[in-house]
Structures are given as structure tokens and as C-alpha cells.
Design an enzyme around this catalytic site. Structure first.
Site: not given
Ligand code: KIV
Length: 275
Positions: A45-46, A84, A114, A116, A183
């Protein structure tokens, strides 16, 4: 060509050689990372920041991520693609979690998701796995809790915080996750969790004692402005390189030195007959 499975990732637990994983957001970044045999790509989600120019990861939607997951999957022949789960795609209910995880698999083509958080999301993790979808956990610094934690701050410095992160990591494992991202936590805490768990730990800003590492594609290649987070090493400065090549192209067009003969075909149209 053999596709990497969650079982292959689980086998990397406790190996002497740590493994590298990376985020990917499009066809080309996936092809590049696949070419060097990186076994796991996270469509993080980055993307909110590095693809869509948002301030943090909070606003990105399922639809905005699904487009990227599809492109990454098209560019990936070997790696396991993990999608994510964005903010509010799983927090409100187990139903939301299963439905949205399912979209990443069915519409996006991802091999796992994934999410959180630890203890509070045990039911979500279990239900997603019960639906046949592998889950990777993420504990420690949780970017989606940006507002609650008053920004991005290293977590687990006090004993109470450290114990909570250990509990979260154990909760993720007990719920059936195949791996967990650690993280922004101190290296000794990451080492403790890595020794405690049977599933691979994948660190970012958590020191070298994790089973593997993950980094953001744009951070390590220097593609994203001047900002470089502490946890990232810049292996290149390709943002600057790209700008200089674009400036070269622009100048050549303006100076009429591009295109030259090798870049176009000369007309084969016969001259018009005189009337
Ligand atoms: O969204 C992301 O890029 C992440 C990681 C860098 C672990 O969650």
C-alpha cells in the site's frame, strides 16, 4: 519455470543465508525483480505514496491496488505475489476481510495477501485462510495506524511495547500466517521474535537478524525524490538519471538532432503526376 509457493517461502525459515524480498507496483518492476530471482513481491500500500503521490497509505483504495496487482502478476513468472490489504479493507469486519482478500486473488491474480496488526485481527486472518487464501502478517510499526501513533515512529522501545509486539507476532503465527513482516522495531526485539516463531520473519528497519528483508523498490533505486528513509539503502540514483536522459531527449528534439534517419522511414510514395 517453477512458481514460488508459500511452502517455498516457509522453507527459508532459519536458513544461514537471509532472503531478500521487494515491493513491486507494475509490469516492469516485477519483470526486473523476477529477473534476479527475488522470491516474493509485495504490492504494498506504499503505492499510495510512490505511485499515486498521496501523503500516506491511508487513502489508497482496493480498486487502486487491484490495477497494480494485475500488472505485477503479468510481469511475474516466478515470484510469489502478495497483495497488501489497504486501510479499512479488513478492519471493520471479518466479512470485509474475506471479500477483499478474495478480490486480490480472483481479480488481481495474487498468490497471498498481507495485513497489518496482530492480536486484534486474529479472526480476520483465520477467516481469510479458511477461504483458501494465504496470509502474511505485519507487526511493529504499522503505517496504517499513522494517526494513532502520531506519525511513523520506531515501536517496541519500552518493555510494555516490546511484549505487545511479541504477542502480536505470536497471534499472527497462531492464526496461520505463513510469514510475518517486522517493521520499525529494535534489532534485539526482531532477533527475539525471529527465534521464537516457526514462520519466516521479514524485516524492514528491524536489523539483520530477521530471516529475510523487504524494501520499497523506489527507495533502494532512488526513484522517489530526495527523501530516503533510515531503513533504506540507496543502491542507485535512478530518479536523477531518468531526469538527465529526459532532458537529453528534449534538447535533441529542440535542436533537431532527433529523430535521425535510423529512427524513421523515408517516404516511398511516388511523386504526384503532373496534370
Ligand atoms: O506497503 C509496503 O510497502 C509495506 C512494506 C514495506 C512492508 O508494507
Amino acid at each position: 519455470m517453477k512458481k514460488i509457493t508459500i511452502r517455498d517461502i516457509q522453507k527459508l525459515k532459519g536458513c544461514d543465508t537471509p532472503f531478500a524480498t521487494i515491493t513491486a507496483y507494475d509490469y516492469v518492476s516485477a519483470q526486473n525483480a523476477d529477473a534476479v530471482d527475488i522470491p516474493l513481491f509485495l504490492v504494498g500500500d506504499s503505492a499510495a505514496m510512490v505511485v499515486y503521490g498521496m501523503e500516506n497509505t491511508i487513502p489508497i483504495s482496493m480498486d487502486e491496488l487491484i490495477f497494480l496487482v494485475r500488472a505485477v502478476c503479468r510481469g511475474t513468472k516466478k515470484a510469489l505475489v502478495v497483495a497488501d490489504m489497504p486501510f479499512m479493507s479488513y478492519q471493520a469486519s471479518v466479512e470485509d476481510a474475506v471479500r477483499n482478500a478474495g478480490r486480490f486473488i480472483k481479480e488481481g491474480g495474487a498468490g497471498a495477501v498481507k495485513l497489518e496488526g496482530g492480536t486484534p485481527y486474529k479472526s480476520q486472518i483465520r477467516a481469510i485462510i479458511d477461504a483458501g487464501i494465504p496470509v502474511m502478517g505485519h507487526v511493529g510499526l504499522l503505517p496504517q495506524s499513522y494517526n494513532l501513533s502520531s506519525g511513523y515512529r520506531i515501536q517496541g522501545k519500552s518493555k510494555i511495547e516490546a511484549n505487545k509486539i511479541i504477542e502480536d507476532a505470536e497471534a499472527v503465527q497462531e492464526s496461520g500466517a505463513f510469514a510475518v513482516v517486522l517493521e520499525g522495531i529494535p534489532e534485539d526485539l526482531a532477533e527475539r521474535i525471529t527465534k521464537l516463531l516457526n514462520i519466516p520473519t521479514i524485516g524492514i528497519g528491524a536489523g539483520p537478524k530477521c530471516d529475510g528483508q523487504i524494501q520499497v523498490y523506489h527507495d533502494i533505486l532512488g526513484l522517489y525524490g530526495d527523501f530516503s528513509p533510515k531503513h533504506a539503502k540507496r543502491y542507485g540514483n535512478f530518479g536523477v538519471e531518468i531526469q538527465s536522459k529526459l532532458a537529453e531527449y528534449k534538447n535533441e528534439v529542440e535542436e533537431k538532432t532527433f529523430p535521425t534517419k535510423e529512427h524513421f522511414i523515408t517516404s516511398k510514395t511516388p511523386p504526384e503526376k503532373a496534370q
